[in-house]
Design an enzyme around this catalytic site. Sequence first.
Site, PDB file in Angstrom:
ATOM      1  N   ALA A   1     -41.495 125.996 -97.693  1.00 55.70           N
ATOM      2  CA  ALA A   1     -42.380 126.831 -98.498  1.00 55.70           C
ATOM      3  C   ALA A   1     -41.917 126.739 -99.946  1.00 55.70           C
ATOM      4  O   ALA A   1     -40.782 126.356-100.211  1.00 55.70           O
ATOM      5  CB  ALA A   1     -42.291 128.268 -98.004  1.00 55.70           C
TER       6      ALA A   1
ATOM      7  N   GLU B   1     -41.960 123.320 -89.912  1.00 56.02           N
ATOM      8  CA  GLU B   1     -42.985 124.072 -89.177  1.00 56.02           C
ATOM      9  C   GLU B   1     -44.329 123.342 -89.198  1.00 56.02           C
ATOM     10  O   GLU B   1     -45.085 123.402 -88.236  1.00 56.02           O
ATOM     11  CB  GLU B   1     -43.116 125.483 -89.761  1.00 56.02           C
ATOM     12  CG  GLU B   1     -41.883 126.328 -89.443  1.00 56.02           C
ATOM     13  CD  GLU B   1     -41.889 127.667 -90.157  1.00 56.02           C
ATOM     14  OE1 GLU B   1     -41.915 127.661 -91.409  1.00 56.02           O
ATOM     15  OE2 GLU B   1     -41.864 128.707 -89.483  1.00 56.02           O
TER      16      GLU B   1
ATOM     17  N   GLU C   1     -33.996 128.323 -93.328  1.00 52.09           N
ATOM     18  CA  GLU C   1     -34.384 129.626 -93.899  1.00 52.09           C
ATOM     19  C   GLU C   1     -33.230 130.622 -93.934  1.00 52.09           C
ATOM     20  O   GLU C   1     -33.125 131.430 -94.863  1.00 52.09           O
ATOM     21  CB  GLU C   1     -35.568 130.219 -93.120  1.00 52.09           C
ATOM     22  CG  GLU C   1     -36.914 129.584 -93.440  1.00 52.09           C
ATOM     23  CD  GLU C   1     -37.227 128.367 -92.587  1.00 52.09           C
ATOM     24  OE1 GLU C   1     -36.283 127.805 -91.981  1.00 52.09           O
ATOM     25  OE2 GLU C   1     -38.401 127.965 -92.526  1.00 52.09           O
TER      26      GLU C   1
ATOM     27  N   GLY D   1     -40.627 125.455 -93.852  1.00 48.01           N
ATOM     28  CA  GLY D   1     -42.067 125.333 -93.650  1.00 48.01           C
ATOM     29  C   GLY D   1     -42.482 123.892 -93.369  1.00 48.01           C
ATOM     30  O   GLY D   1     -43.457 123.646 -92.650  1.00 48.01           O
TER      31      GLY D   1
END
Length: 679
Positions: free
Chosen positions: A63, A105, A125, A102
């Site tokens: 992210a 992911e 994370e 992310g």
Amino acid sequence: MTDPISSHRDGEVLVVVSNNPPVNALGQAVRAGLQREIAAGLADDAVKAIVIRCDGRTFFAGADITEFGKPPQGPSLPETLDAMEASDKPVVAAIHGTALGGGCEVALACHYRVAVPSAKLGLPEVKLGLIPGAAGTQRMPRLVGAEAALPLVVGGDPISAKKAESIGLVDAIVSEDNLEADAVAFARSKIDQPVPRASEGTKNEDGVRNPAIFDDFRRSQARKIRGFDAPNAAIEAVKAAGELPYAEGVKKERELFMKLMTGTQSAAMRHYFFAERAANKIDDVPADTPLIPINKVGIIGAGTMGGGIAMNFLSAGIAVTILEMQQDALDRGTKTMRRNYENTAKRGRMTDEAVEKAMGLLSPTLNYDELADCDLVIEAVYENMDVKKQVFAKLDEVVKQGAILASNTSYLNIDEIATATKRPGYVLGLHFFSPANVMKLLEIVRGKETRDDVLATCMKLAKTIGKVAAVSGVCPGFIGNRMLSPRQQQANALIMEGANYWDIDDVLLEFGFPMGPFQMGDLAGTDIGWHRDPSRIETIRDALCARGRFGQKAGKGYYDYDEARNRTPSDETKQIIADFAAKEGKPQREISKDEIRERLLYPMVNEGAKILDEKMAQRASDIDVVWINGYGWPLYTGGPMFWADTIGLKTVVEGLEKHDLPVSDLLRRKADAGEKFNR
Ligand code: 3HC
């Protein structure tokens, strides 16, 4: 702003490409573009499969951290990924570089993952005080099993493509230079087959069959995760993946994620992420400053420090010539380096070939002339100005022009050392921390004459040898030791006033430091620098040494130690301190842990403010980088200056005043103006 997401067709395969330098972070425009292109691919009957890949140096590295803490802008990553995974057309992630957070992911929401051999995948994370927030904690265990997911989600370290393939995270390893074509061919081979969805996987049942794995894992990581909130939340989320249906597991993940995201630990760790990168930049040195090639390094001194410094370069494949005055010291130093490498190999963290390769790059010598062709020489000799000056004068004579001459001094004046040479522009401090092959920090001390290219070269070199660098100006103790000094003064003053020395250590342990000053004294040896006259007692340390309390090595120092080196407070030491205080006429009183904490930590913040005011540090966050990497300041508080911002500078000023301790101008100004050190 140009659209970071584009797509093109290769027959019936749609290739969606992200181009969002430097690391393809999944910012709003990337998410919107992905959603748009995938929806278009799903709506187009001519498209039978989709490949997602990235241009530049890496697959999505996560992210966009700069968006955290700001109002969210749709589409969210979870909704983008859910729509993608729901597709009946196969979607393939084509991975190179680092598929992190992310980015990993995204890969998990694809039906298949292919990767080049050099790729890495991970969910880091936790290193930002978070857990994955786009269903990573739910898809990962369903795809690879809870046992394999735990180290990924809780530890945060990335794994190689090969390892990822072995646990079922990657379906195929493709050729390094042909990623798109290989991924398209892979996607083509899956057309018209039922798609496997990670959210529907059943590997997570291992955690249901054997729920002990969660507590076992927590126990195995106890030391590493002490004080951190995110790893426990990560374990909870992975456990939930076995206990709850997918949709509820995702809800649980979101709850845990949001709690962490709004907490102080994650704010502190995100601060640190950017602080470390900022510390690498020197404001008035242009980023494109030409660098001096460093192919050979000279080290003076083969003791613990010199040997440790040398190992950094050897491990990075850089040749080292190490100099000592006596053959036996040289042999001892070389042997220690070999033993350290061999121990690393025994623990499986290095191959035997790598040990030989590193040691093969080492040339031990007794002769200064052999340093002549070094590009950088670092001295790690006795901390004495005259000795250092002699060494630098000699180096200036023998080492080629254009080479960098560095001192590993921890507090001496670099500018004065530089006067011993005719090339002060090439002189600087490179302050390593013991053990130098392990500790991450490198304090780079900029003399008043140090040239830009010399500084820029050393900043780059720090990265090459895996160090975190921060620049300090020339002042006694530089950034780190200068701030340690008021803490040590307060620790000594507190025990003279009646504080229990173990309370002082415990306060720092509870705050998150790995050890307190008296434990540290025992570990290093209370007899360091002792005059060796038991009848001369001028300090508490003298009194301890006079009774043979030399620290851990003697089984007793401040503390008593058992066989396993567990410490217990000592009555004898307490009496020694009380007697010494009485001799000095210091009245004793009970001192609370709150007072101890304030008196140990607030003066450090005050010293940090002085360092900033005198421009000895470029920015407050550099100070945080120094203390986190060199002195064990707990990462989850963000470092001393960020921590001070968190509790409020007014609180720090009031605390200092309450204890009659000095308040620096900058600290007072900022507190009065309601400002912070870090913006
Ligand atoms: N968001 C925003 N900026 C990022 C970023 C990210 N995720 N990752 C890196 N950057 C920026 C850095 O700040 C740096 O900026 P600068 O040049 O202005 O200083 C630049 O990209 C280059 O980064 P590095 O200097 O770190 O480059 P390296 O090549 O040494 O390392 C990397 C590359 C391994 C990708 C490293 O940058 C990294 O580890 N990044 C963070 C990865 C991460 O933590 N991802 C998870 C994010 S949280 C998340 O995804 C939540 C999700 O679950 C919802």
